[in-house]
Design a protein around this motif. Structure first.
Motif, PDB file in Angstrom:
ATOM      1  N   ALA A 246       0.847  -1.198   0.000  1.00  0.00           N
ATOM      2  CA  ALA A 246       0.000   0.000   0.000  1.00  0.00           C
ATOM      3  C   ALA A 246       0.885   1.252   0.000  1.00  0.00           C
ATOM      4  O   ALA A 246       0.619   2.211  -0.736  1.00  0.00           O
ATOM      5  N   ALA A 247       1.951   1.232   0.798  1.00  0.00           N
ATOM      6  CA  ALA A 247       2.835   2.404   0.855  1.00  0.00           C
ATOM      7  C   ALA A 247       3.471   2.657  -0.516  1.00  0.00           C
ATOM      8  O   ALA A 247       3.602   3.800  -0.955  1.00  0.00           O
ATOM      9  N   MET A 248       3.855   1.589  -1.212  1.00  0.00           N
ATOM     10  CA  MET A 248       4.460   1.754  -2.538  1.00  0.00           C
ATOM     11  C   MET A 248       3.454   2.333  -3.531  1.00  0.00           C
ATOM     12  O   MET A 248       3.768   3.228  -4.310  1.00  0.00           O
ATOM     13  N   LEU A 249       2.227   1.816  -3.493  1.00  0.00           N
ATOM     14  CA  LEU A 249       1.221   2.307  -4.435  1.00  0.00           C
ATOM     15  C   LEU A 249       0.820   3.737  -4.107  1.00  0.00           C
ATOM     16  O   LEU A 249       0.593   4.559  -4.999  1.00  0.00           O
ATOM     17  N   GLU A 250       0.751   4.049  -2.813  1.00  0.00           N
ATOM     18  CA  GLU A 250       0.442   5.434  -2.442  1.00  0.00           C
ATOM     19  C   GLU A 250       1.506   6.375  -2.987  1.00  0.00           C
ATOM     20  O   GLU A 250       1.212   7.489  -3.415  1.00  0.00           O
ATOM     21  N   SER A 251       2.754   5.911  -2.987  1.00  0.00           N
ATOM     22  CA  SER A 251       3.808   6.786  -3.507  1.00  0.00           C
ATOM     23  C   SER A 251       3.668   6.971  -5.022  1.00  0.00           C
ATOM     24  O   SER A 251       3.984   8.023  -5.552  1.00  0.00           O
ATOM     25  N   VAL A 252       3.173   5.928  -5.708  1.00  0.00           N
ATOM     26  CA  VAL A 252       2.932   6.066  -7.147  1.00  0.00           C
ATOM     27  C   VAL A 252       1.832   7.113  -7.395  1.00  0.00           C
ATOM     28  O   VAL A 252       1.871   7.882  -8.349  1.00  0.00           O
ATOM     29  N   LEU A 266      11.794   5.860  -9.817  1.00  0.00           N
ATOM     30  CA  LEU A 266      12.308   4.508 -10.073  1.00  0.00           C
ATOM     31  C   LEU A 266      12.450   3.645  -8.825  1.00  0.00           C
ATOM     32  O   LEU A 266      12.665   2.440  -8.921  1.00  0.00           O
ATOM     33  N   VAL A 267      12.324   4.246  -7.660  1.00  0.00           N
ATOM     34  CA  VAL A 267      12.608   3.471  -6.455  1.00  0.00           C
ATOM     35  C   VAL A 267      11.606   2.330  -6.240  1.00  0.00           C
ATOM     36  O   VAL A 267      11.890   1.358  -5.560  1.00  0.00           O
ATOM     37  N   VAL A 268      10.423   2.457  -6.833  1.00  0.00           N
ATOM     38  CA  VAL A 268       9.426   1.396  -6.674  1.00  0.00           C
ATOM     39  C   VAL A 268       9.537   0.338  -7.781  1.00  0.00           C
ATOM     40  O   VAL A 268       8.738  -0.589  -7.834  1.00  0.00           O
ATOM     41  N   PHE A 269      10.518   0.494  -8.658  1.00  0.00           N
ATOM     42  CA  PHE A 269      10.727  -0.516  -9.696  1.00  0.00           C
ATOM     43  C   PHE A 269      11.797  -1.508  -9.244  1.00  0.00           C
ATOM     44  O   PHE A 269      12.543  -1.244  -8.303  1.00  0.00           O
ATOM     45  N   ASP A 270      11.826  -2.635  -9.920  1.00  0.00           N
ATOM     46  CA  ASP A 270      12.779  -3.679  -9.574  1.00  0.00           C
ATOM     47  C   ASP A 270      14.203  -3.196  -9.900  1.00  0.00           C
ATOM     48  O   ASP A 270      14.550  -3.026 -11.064  1.00  0.00           O
ATOM     49  N   CYS A 271      15.007  -2.978  -8.858  1.00  0.00           N
ATOM     50  CA  CYS A 271      16.355  -2.426  -9.045  1.00  0.00           C
ATOM     51  C   CYS A 271      17.137  -3.247 -10.061  1.00  0.00           C
ATOM     52  O   CYS A 271      17.829  -2.715 -10.918  1.00  0.00           O
ATOM     53  N   HIS A 272      17.037  -4.571  -9.932  1.00  0.00           N
ATOM     54  CA  HIS A 272      17.888  -5.444 -10.744  1.00  0.00           C
ATOM     55  C   HIS A 272      17.414  -5.583 -12.182  1.00  0.00           C
ATOM     56  O   HIS A 272      18.116  -6.128 -13.017  1.00  0.00           O
ATOM     57  N   ALA A 273      16.201  -5.087 -12.452  1.00  0.00           N
ATOM     58  CA  ALA A 273      15.748  -5.079 -13.842  1.00  0.00           C
ATOM     59  C   ALA A 273      16.649  -4.149 -14.649  1.00  0.00           C
ATOM     60  O   ALA A 273      16.871  -4.360 -15.838  1.00  0.00           O
ATOM     61  N   CYS A 274      17.167  -3.121 -13.990  1.00  0.00           N
ATOM     62  CA  CYS A 274      18.089  -2.200 -14.670  1.00  0.00           C
ATOM     63  C   CYS A 274      19.538  -2.449 -14.271  1.00  0.00           C
ATOM     64  O   CYS A 274      20.426  -2.374 -15.102  1.00  0.00           O
ATOM     65  N   VAL A 352      -7.706  -3.094  -3.737  1.00  0.00           N
ATOM     66  CA  VAL A 352      -7.670  -4.523  -3.389  1.00  0.00           C
ATOM     67  C   VAL A 352      -6.623  -4.778  -2.291  1.00  0.00           C
ATOM     68  O   VAL A 352      -6.856  -5.556  -1.367  1.00  0.00           O
ATOM     69  N   VAL A 353      -5.487  -4.093  -2.405  1.00  0.00           N
ATOM     70  CA  VAL A 353      -4.435  -4.272  -1.399  1.00  0.00           C
ATOM     71  C   VAL A 353      -4.933  -3.809  -0.025  1.00  0.00           C
ATOM     72  O   VAL A 353      -4.685  -4.458   0.999  1.00  0.00           O
ATOM     73  N   ASN A 354      -5.671  -2.711   0.000  1.00  0.00           N
ATOM     74  CA  ASN A 354      -6.222  -2.245   1.279  1.00  0.00           C
ATOM     75  C   ASN A 354      -7.207  -3.246   1.858  1.00  0.00           C
ATOM     76  O   ASN A 354      -7.265  -3.449   3.073  1.00  0.00           O
ATOM     77  N   GLU A 355      -7.956  -3.888   0.982  1.00  0.00           N
ATOM     78  CA  GLU A 355      -8.863  -4.923   1.470  1.00  0.00           C
ATOM     79  C   GLU A 355      -8.040  -6.080   2.069  1.00  0.00           C
ATOM     80  O   GLU A 355      -8.399  -6.651   3.102  1.00  0.00           O
ATOM     81  N   MET A 356      -6.928  -6.384   1.423  1.00  0.00           N
ATOM     82  CA  MET A 356      -6.036  -7.430   1.951  1.00  0.00           C
ATOM     83  C   MET A 356      -5.529  -7.081   3.354  1.00  0.00           C
ATOM     84  O   MET A 356      -5.390  -7.962   4.205  1.00  0.00           O
TER      85      MET A 356
END
Ligand code: HEC
Ligand code: HEC
Ligand code: HEC
Ligand code: HEC
Length: 454
Positions: A246-252, A266-274, A352-356
């Motif tokens: 939820a914190a990551m999506l809120e930042s988006v 970019l901090v919420v993306f997969d570091c190793h993808a780059c 949905v994540v908040n419901e989780m």
């Protein structure tokens, strides 16, 4: 680009068998109105005020007391939080500060908000010292109102009313830890890719594992259980996954911080993808993932928490699991579309994540649930969903958390625990170095659990 993003929590994680945790039912205080210690209105008196030898500064645990009373010594000698300010004076911090154009790291609010108990000057008592780092009140709340009454023997509830932060509540604890181990909205504090680019380490986090590796200055015994909430480790894990995501999506969704020119944050993306080498055979490793459904060449949102949440949702409510899967894939695919569409999908996924979060907080995880979660984890691995390093790393922490909760719940005996710990060691080894990570080795290591689940 090849930067060392390595990290060493494995070394800190001791014997799993000793982790104490007990089943905890629903009925958590929703406590929406409880503010994090840094943002609440109560004054902070300073670590020294807690550290009297008859209070929390004893050298040895007190016998016949509710609490250990040597909390200060544990914190000061063993807990990295006591050194969080000192870190700002080291060479790495100096370099980060230089790269960011800051005069000093140890005087910058940007750094102090996470590396110390950085309340406003008017909130600091006479004994308060910023150099104490992440002190007692950074987690337990400013004690100006409760210090007197709690010494006189007030109950936990009375203390909370007077400003003690309920660190025993798993939802509130998650919010507290994540506020520094990921960040809270842009107006307050955050580690951006810019700060990482300046030299800040990557910050992987999992609530139950980190609760376990923070040197414990408390014991969960009969007396503790009477006074406080004692959620199972699996529930803490599940709640942590939901709140972190939820914190990551809120930042988006936070318009003021998400755009960096043409790029999203970019901090919420997969570091190793780059950040991986391109020259060696092992590093040319694109493999399509069913849940991501993006073509090669796109950065992937760091979805490690989403994979974990899917496993949990599929167990506690398959219909919810379906919805989560669908929203997840739509969100991933939206990276290739317009910015507005991307945010729209983030918003739908967040619902949905908040419901989780709510469901995880209300679910008492049984031994059968735990076994099913383990199987779910292995199945995601088999389907290639733990292919990325970030997901493998979360999976390993999840395995540790679930296994120790199974032990505590009596769902496995000592012999099985030993076998599982041996299998876990192989998973640690396969994820020990993010730069040398080989997905196939990890897939083989995690599959080693299959025959142990019964
Ligand atoms: C959102 C909170 C947050 C902010 C803001 C932040 N940090 Fe950190 N920092 C952390 C956390 C959490 C860790 C520990 C990561 C881990 O080990 O899991 C850390 C780790 C570090 C480390 C490595 C420490 C070690 O023991 O090796 C350095 C150095 C550091 N930070 C410097 C800085 C500087 C300089 C700034 C300001 C420019 C800063 N940090 C801002 C949360 C933050
Ligand atoms: C990084 C966060 C953090 C810091 C810093 C911290 N604590 Fe804690 N503390 C916790 C958590 C988490 C618990 C366990 C949950 C609970 O009992 O509320 C806890 C529990 C306790 C307990 C409860 C024991 C019981 O049996 O009820 C005491 C007392 C305590 N801490 C004192 C201190 C003192 C004194 C300091 C500073 C020297 C300190 N803590 C620093 C997070 C922290
Ligand atoms: C005020 C900010 C803050 C809060 C709140 C906070 N932490 Fe931390 N934590 C840090 C920083 C900064 C570091 C890095 C210190 C260092 O490396 O010297 C750290 C380090 C740690 C480490 C050591 C990690 C490692 O790599 O060895 C653990 C474990 C940890 N925190 C657990 C927790 C837990 C669990 C909570 C919630 C109960 C929590 N923290 C709350 C700021 C915070
Ligand atoms: C979409 C691709 C992308 C993602 C995802 C990404 N980065 Fe970066 N990163 C870059 C680029 C581009 C640079 C700038 C490289 C340069 O200056 O040469 C960079 C620079 C860095 C640097 C400085 C490297 C240097 O040599 O000075 C660090 C450290 C870093 N990133 C860490 C991270 C971490 C940690 C994450 C995940 C939380 C991450 N990055 C995610 C693309 C990415």
């Amino acid at each position: 680009m090849n930067v060392s993003l390595g990290w060493d929590w494995r070394r800190a994680l001791g014997a799993l068998a000793t982790v104490a945790a007990i089943a905890w039912g629903p009925g958590a205080a929703s406590a929406q109105d409880i503010k994090l210690p840094l943002y609440a209105a109560d004054g902070h008196v300073g670590v020294t005020s807690c550290a009297g030898s008859t209070c929390h500064g004893a050298v040895e645990p007190f016998k016949g007391s509710n609490v250990l009373q040597n909390e200060f010594v544990t914190w000061q000698r063993e807990d990295k939080h006591s050194r969080a300010y000192a870190v700002l004076l080291n060479d790495r911090s100096k370099r980060i500060a230089r790269n960011l154009g800051l005069e000093n790291a140890h005087t910058a609010k940007l750094c102090l908000d996470c590396h110390a108990d950085n309340v406003g000057a008017d909130m600091r008592g006479r004994q308060f010292q910023l150099s104490d780092g992440v002190g007692c009140e950074a987690c337990h709340g400013g004690s100006r109102r409760w210090l007197g009454t709690h010494v006189a023997g007030a109950t936990h509830e009375e203390n909370i009313k007077a400003g003690l932060f309920p660190t025993d509540d798993p939802v509130l604890r998650a919010k507290l830890c994540i506020s520094c181990h990921f960040g809270v909205d842009s107006q307050t504090k955050f580690v951006t890719h810019k700060i990482m680019g300046a030299g800040h380490p990557r910050m992987p986090f999992e609530l139950d594992t980190f609760t376990t590796i923070q040197p414990a200055h408390y014991v969960i015994d009969d007396d503790y259980r009477k006074r406080k909430k004692t959620p199972s480790g699996v529930q803490v894990w599940a709640i942590g996954q939901a709140l972190q995501m939820a914190a990551m999506l809120e930042s988006v969704l936070d318009g003021s911080r998400n755009r960096q020119g043409v790029f999203p944050e970019l901090v919420v993306f997969d570091c190793h993808a780059c950040h991986h080498q391109m020259s060696q055979e092992i590093d040319l490793r694109f493999q399509g993932r069913r849940s991501v459904a993006l073509p090669p060449g796109y950065p992937r949102f760091n979805d490690a928490n989403l994979v974990m949440l899917r496993i949990i949702a599929n167990r506690i409510d398959p219909a919810l699991g379906q919805r989560l899967s669908q929203r997840t894939t739509e969100f991933h695919k939206a990276v290739a579309g317009s910015f507005d569409a991307y945010q729209g999908k983030a918003r739908e996924l967040l619902a949905v994540v908040n419901e989780m979060s709510r469901r995880a907080a209300a679910h008492g995880f049984s031994g059968d649930d735990m076994r099913a979660l383990l199987t779910g984890l292995l199945d995601e691995g088999k389907n290639g969903e733990l292919f990325d390093y970030a997901a493998a790393e979360q999976a390993v922490m999840a395995l540790g958390s679930i296994i120790s909760a199974m032990k505590t719940a009596g769902a496995i005996d000592n012999a099985r625990l030993e076998q599982m710990n041996a299998a876990l060691e192989r998973c640690y080894a396969a994820t020990a170095d993010d730069e040398l990570y080989r997905p196939a080795d990890f897939a083989a290591a995690i599959e080693g659990f299959r025959s142990l689940i019964r």
